[in-house]
Design a protein around this motif. Sequence first.
Motif, PDB file in Angstrom:
ATOM      1  N   PRO A 180      45.094  69.268  10.960  1.00 43.08           N
ATOM      2  CA  PRO A 180      46.220  69.292  10.145  1.00 43.08           C
ATOM      3  C   PRO A 180      47.430  69.674  10.418  1.00 43.08           C
ATOM      4  CG  PRO A 180      44.643  71.170   9.840  1.00 43.08           C
ATOM      5  CD  PRO A 180      43.969  70.196  10.846  1.00 43.08           C
ATOM      6  N   GLU A 181      48.713  68.704   9.938  1.00 39.27           N
ATOM      7  CA  GLU A 181      49.856  69.126  10.177  1.00 39.27           C
ATOM      8  C   GLU A 181      50.122  70.723   9.944  1.00 39.27           C
ATOM      9  OE1 GLU A 181      52.535  69.634   8.377  1.00 39.27           O
ATOM     10  OE2 GLU A 181      51.826  69.505   6.242  1.00 39.27           O
ATOM     11  N   THR A 182      51.175  71.210  10.751  1.00 41.66           N
ATOM     12  CA  THR A 182      51.334  72.776  10.513  1.00 41.66           C
ATOM     13  C   THR A 182      52.673  73.322   9.866  1.00 41.66           C
ATOM     14  OG1 THR A 182      52.620  72.713  12.783  1.00 41.66           O
ATOM     15  CG2 THR A 182      50.205  73.204  12.605  1.00 41.66           C
ATOM     16  N   ARG A 183      53.396  72.130   9.371  1.00 42.76           N
ATOM     17  CA  ARG A 183      54.605  72.302   8.485  1.00 42.76           C
ATOM     18  C   ARG A 183      54.215  73.397   7.382  1.00 42.76           C
ATOM     19  NH1 ARG A 183      57.180  70.624   4.200  1.00 42.76           N
ATOM     20  NH2 ARG A 183      55.645  68.612   4.267  1.00 42.76           N
ATOM     21  N   PRO A 184      54.846  74.674   7.127  1.00 46.81           N
ATOM     22  CA  PRO A 184      54.394  75.434   6.247  1.00 46.81           C
ATOM     23  C   PRO A 184      55.121  75.283   4.942  1.00 46.81           C
ATOM     24  CG  PRO A 184      56.071  76.779   7.505  1.00 46.81           C
ATOM     25  CD  PRO A 184      55.499  75.322   8.191  1.00 46.81           C
ATOM     26  N   LEU A 185      54.455  75.562   3.697  1.00 43.72           N
ATOM     27  CA  LEU A 185      54.951  75.431   2.517  1.00 43.72           C
ATOM     28  C   LEU A 185      55.970  76.592   2.168  1.00 43.72           C
ATOM     29  CD1 LEU A 185      52.080  75.153   0.068  1.00 43.72           C
ATOM     30  CD2 LEU A 185      53.877  73.517   0.308  1.00 43.72           C
ATOM     31  N   PRO A 186      56.807  76.682   1.394  1.00 40.59           N
ATOM     32  CA  PRO A 186      57.941  77.606   0.988  1.00 40.59           C
ATOM     33  C   PRO A 186      57.094  78.978   0.815  1.00 40.59           C
ATOM     34  CG  PRO A 186      58.899  75.695   0.197  1.00 40.59           C
ATOM     35  CD  PRO A 186      57.467  75.482   0.540  1.00 40.59           C
ATOM     36  N   GLU A 187      57.399  80.122   1.522  1.00 39.95           N
ATOM     37  CA  GLU A 187      56.457  81.058   1.025  1.00 39.95           C
ATOM     38  C   GLU A 187      57.420  82.366   0.196  1.00 39.95           C
ATOM     39  OE1 GLU A 187      53.622  82.980   3.702  1.00 39.95           O
ATOM     40  OE2 GLU A 187      55.024  82.150   5.105  1.00 39.95           O
ATOM     41  N   THR A 188      56.791  83.041  -0.488  1.00 39.96           N
ATOM     42  CA  THR A 188      57.604  84.278  -1.190  1.00 39.96           C
ATOM     43  C   THR A 188      57.484  85.328  -0.470  1.00 39.96           C
ATOM     44  OG1 THR A 188      56.982  83.311  -3.436  1.00 39.96           O
ATOM     45  CG2 THR A 188      57.542  85.175  -3.429  1.00 39.96           C
ATOM     46  N   ARG A 189      58.503  86.000  -0.188  1.00 41.28           N
ATOM     47  CA  ARG A 189      58.804  87.206   0.503  1.00 41.28           C
ATOM     48  C   ARG A 189      59.282  88.147  -0.205  1.00 41.28           C
ATOM     49  NH1 ARG A 189      55.312  86.395   5.196  1.00 41.28           N
ATOM     50  NH2 ARG A 189      56.032  84.646   6.007  1.00 41.28           N
ATOM     51  N   SER A 190      58.785  89.472   0.193  1.00 36.50           N
ATOM     52  CA  SER A 190      59.385  90.373  -0.442  1.00 36.50           C
ATOM     53  C   SER A 190      60.613  90.832   0.442  1.00 36.50           C
ATOM     54  CB  SER A 190      58.422  91.878  -0.363  1.00 36.50           C
ATOM     55  OG  SER A 190      57.325  91.562  -1.295  1.00 36.50           O
ATOM     56  N   PRO A 191      61.704  91.632  -0.278  1.00 35.33           N
ATOM     57  CA  PRO A 191      62.896  91.919   0.396  1.00 35.33           C
ATOM     58  C   PRO A 191      62.612  92.686   1.424  1.00 35.33           C
ATOM     59  CG  PRO A 191      62.941  93.063  -1.620  1.00 35.33           C
ATOM     60  CD  PRO A 191      61.575  92.256  -1.678  1.00 35.33           C
ATOM     61  N   ARG A 192      63.845  92.602   2.477  1.00 35.03           N
ATOM     62  CA  ARG A 192      63.758  93.669   3.445  1.00 35.03           C
ATOM     63  C   ARG A 192      62.507  93.718   4.134  1.00 35.03           C
ATOM     64  NH1 ARG A 192      66.747  98.888   0.654  1.00 35.03           N
ATOM     65  NH2 ARG A 192      68.730  97.400  -0.070  1.00 35.03           N
ATOM     66  N   GLY A 193      62.069  92.627   4.310  1.00 36.27           N
ATOM     67  CA  GLY A 193      60.748  92.554   5.218  1.00 36.27           C
ATOM     68  C   GLY A 193      59.419  93.143   4.724  1.00 36.27           C
ATOM     69  N   GLY A 229      53.886  80.851  11.166  1.00 34.57           N
ATOM     70  CA  GLY A 229      54.900  80.056  10.670  1.00 34.57           C
ATOM     71  C   GLY A 229      54.135  78.683  10.404  1.00 34.57           C
ATOM     72  N   ALA A 230      52.909  78.507  10.787  1.00 36.10           N
ATOM     73  CA  ALA A 230      52.089  77.251  10.719  1.00 36.10           C
ATOM     74  C   ALA A 230      50.952  77.327   9.827  1.00 36.10           C
ATOM     75  CB  ALA A 230      51.850  76.835  12.229  1.00 36.10           C
ATOM     76  N   LEU A 231      50.495  76.025   9.489  1.00 35.06           N
ATOM     77  CA  LEU A 231      49.257  75.876   8.839  1.00 35.06           C
ATOM     78  C   LEU A 231      49.416  76.196   7.365  1.00 35.06           C
ATOM     79  CD1 LEU A 231      46.615  77.398  11.210  1.00 35.06           C
ATOM     80  CD2 LEU A 231      46.957  75.122  10.688  1.00 35.06           C
ATOM     81  N   GLY A 232      50.571  76.750   6.805  1.00 35.97           N
ATOM     82  CA  GLY A 232      50.610  77.097   5.499  1.00 35.97           C
ATOM     83  C   GLY A 232      50.763  75.770   4.445  1.00 35.97           C
ATOM     84  N   SER A 233      50.791  74.624   4.874  1.00 38.93           N
ATOM     85  CA  SER A 233      51.200  73.256   4.128  1.00 38.93           C
ATOM     86  C   SER A 233      49.970  73.199   3.033  1.00 38.93           C
ATOM     87  CB  SER A 233      51.556  72.199   4.591  1.00 38.93           C
ATOM     88  OG  SER A 233      50.394  71.781   5.476  1.00 38.93           O
ATOM     89  N   ARG A 234      50.215  72.373   2.007  1.00 39.08           N
ATOM     90  CA  ARG A 234      49.431  72.024   1.217  1.00 39.08           C
ATOM     91  C   ARG A 234      48.185  71.059   1.809  1.00 39.08           C
ATOM     92  NH1 ARG A 234      49.320  72.332  -4.191  1.00 39.08           N
ATOM     93  NH2 ARG A 234      51.511  72.924  -4.219  1.00 39.08           N
ATOM     94  N   ARG A 235      48.936  70.253   2.606  1.00 36.53           N
ATOM     95  CA  ARG A 235      48.056  69.276   3.482  1.00 36.53           C
ATOM     96  C   ARG A 235      47.073  70.056   4.180  1.00 36.53           C
ATOM     97  NH1 ARG A 235      49.903  65.011   8.019  1.00 36.53           N
ATOM     98  NH2 ARG A 235      47.663  64.043   8.498  1.00 36.53           N
ATOM     99  N   SER A 236      47.407  71.010   5.062  1.00 30.22           N
ATOM    100  CA  SER A 236      46.592  71.906   5.991  1.00 30.22           C
ATOM    101  C   SER A 236      45.286  72.442   4.939  1.00 30.22           C
ATOM    102  CB  SER A 236      47.523  72.987   6.695  1.00 30.22           C
ATOM    103  OG  SER A 236      48.188  72.459   7.640  1.00 30.22           O
ATOM    104  N   GLY A 237      45.844  73.041   4.057  1.00 32.12           N
ATOM    105  CA  GLY A 237      44.793  73.572   2.712  1.00 32.12           C
ATOM    106  C   GLY A 237      43.759  72.415   2.311  1.00 32.12           C
ATOM    107  N   LEU A 238      44.249  71.550   2.268  1.00 33.60           N
ATOM    108  CA  LEU A 238      43.310  70.450   1.611  1.00 33.60           C
ATOM    109  C   LEU A 238      42.563  69.783   2.623  1.00 33.60           C
ATOM    110  CD1 LEU A 238      45.758  68.444  -0.693  1.00 33.60           C
ATOM    111  CD2 LEU A 238      43.955  69.824  -1.543  1.00 33.60           C
ATOM    112  N   VAL A 239      43.102  69.735   3.796  1.00 35.12           N
ATOM    113  CA  VAL A 239      42.217  68.979   4.956  1.00 35.12           C
ATOM    114  C   VAL A 239      41.216  70.187   5.396  1.00 35.12           C
ATOM    115  CG1 VAL A 239      42.264  68.596   7.644  1.00 35.12           C
ATOM    116  CG2 VAL A 239      44.006  67.699   5.858  1.00 35.12           C
ATOM    117  N   LEU A 240      41.575  71.519   5.526  1.00 39.72           N
ATOM    118  CA  LEU A 240      40.599  72.494   5.918  1.00 39.72           C
ATOM    119  C   LEU A 240      39.289  72.548   4.845  1.00 39.72           C
ATOM    120  CD1 LEU A 240      42.696  74.887   7.238  1.00 39.72           C
ATOM    121  CD2 LEU A 240      40.977  73.764   8.540  1.00 39.72           C
TER     122      LEU A 240
END
Length: 393
Positions: free
Chosen positions: A2-15, A216-227
Amino acid sequence: MPETRPLPETRSPRGGRDTGVDALRALAILGVVLGHWLVTALVADGPAALRVTSPLKTMPELAPISWALQTLAVFFLVGGYAAGKGVRPGEAWAPRMRRRLARFARPLPVLAAAWLAASAALSRAGVPAGTLRALVDLVVSPLWFLGVYVVLTAAAPAVAAAWRRLGPWGAVLLVGATALADLGRFALGAPGWTGWATVLTGWLVPFYLGVGWADGALGSRRSGLVLLAGGTGAAALLVRYAGYPASMVGVPGEAVSNLSPPTLAAVAFGLAQTGLAFLLHPPLARWTRHARAGAAVSAANRSAMTIFLWHQTALMTVTVAALLTLGALPGLHTAPAGPAWIAERLPWTAVFAAVLAVLAALVRGFEGPRRPERDANHTANAVAGPYISRRVP
């Protein structure tokens, strides 16, 4: 792969912490606890004697329960994610491992001391030696997870380096190594002990993918569906045509277990769980924006080690105490002979949970100092972080 472009992620502030990953970890611990409480049956064989069996042995049609509640791959996935986030170039290995080992090692003497005292008391109360051995085995047997987790965590810098060099193809090599071990054990007459190599190769697969996710890889919807699709299909084919057990947990009396050691079918199932985790991560991160959900996820993560170590003790405390004082009770001491047992068992899980809460409160003070400021910040990030988060491309 599967391709490795990640989905946008929700991050908490200040790391801050990724609350979607925390939610996945909380769901994984819930799966382990409910799985053990539902598929571990302690059947009364006398006034103080118990034997261990499983409803999966008498009702193999319940195997789908193990598909929902065997969540070990999710643990290793989020463990790899956390380890990958924690790897710092040039960081000394020894101090990092001392910090992590302290988290795992500190609670274990408390559990051991409690069971030494409990075993002595139960022996004096007339509980047979065979029953005591079975009870202690239920406490000790899940601890293999901690050993494997520590080894993989110690190897996190090397795993991260392997990811940067090999990318997703590293997972292919690990799956291939697991397949070769199974081929040797089941088809080529290799000694049975050679199969234990898959304890590392098999669980390293989701851990490795977690490290890649942190990179930063593997978080895409396509990766999830393929796996998800590929892992599900491979597991189904292995069960249907290669003779692997349908249950993803061990069943007493069965010649082959998918977990002891992990088989290729378990690894394929873990790939499906990994894909599902990638797909669930964004909605779980949004769900933790609700104050109650965020606080519950935060509490579950802070108490994960305590829950893991003591949940079997909670089950056995209820079971043994009730047998010695009230006699055999339906769903608690009766053999899982049919579907009625499941209906009788379910209410007992609430009792197990209440006793687990009491045990957790009792042992908390013995498991090392807490850091209230860190815990408060953890809760605040879980509850408030998503409201003021930013999107990371």
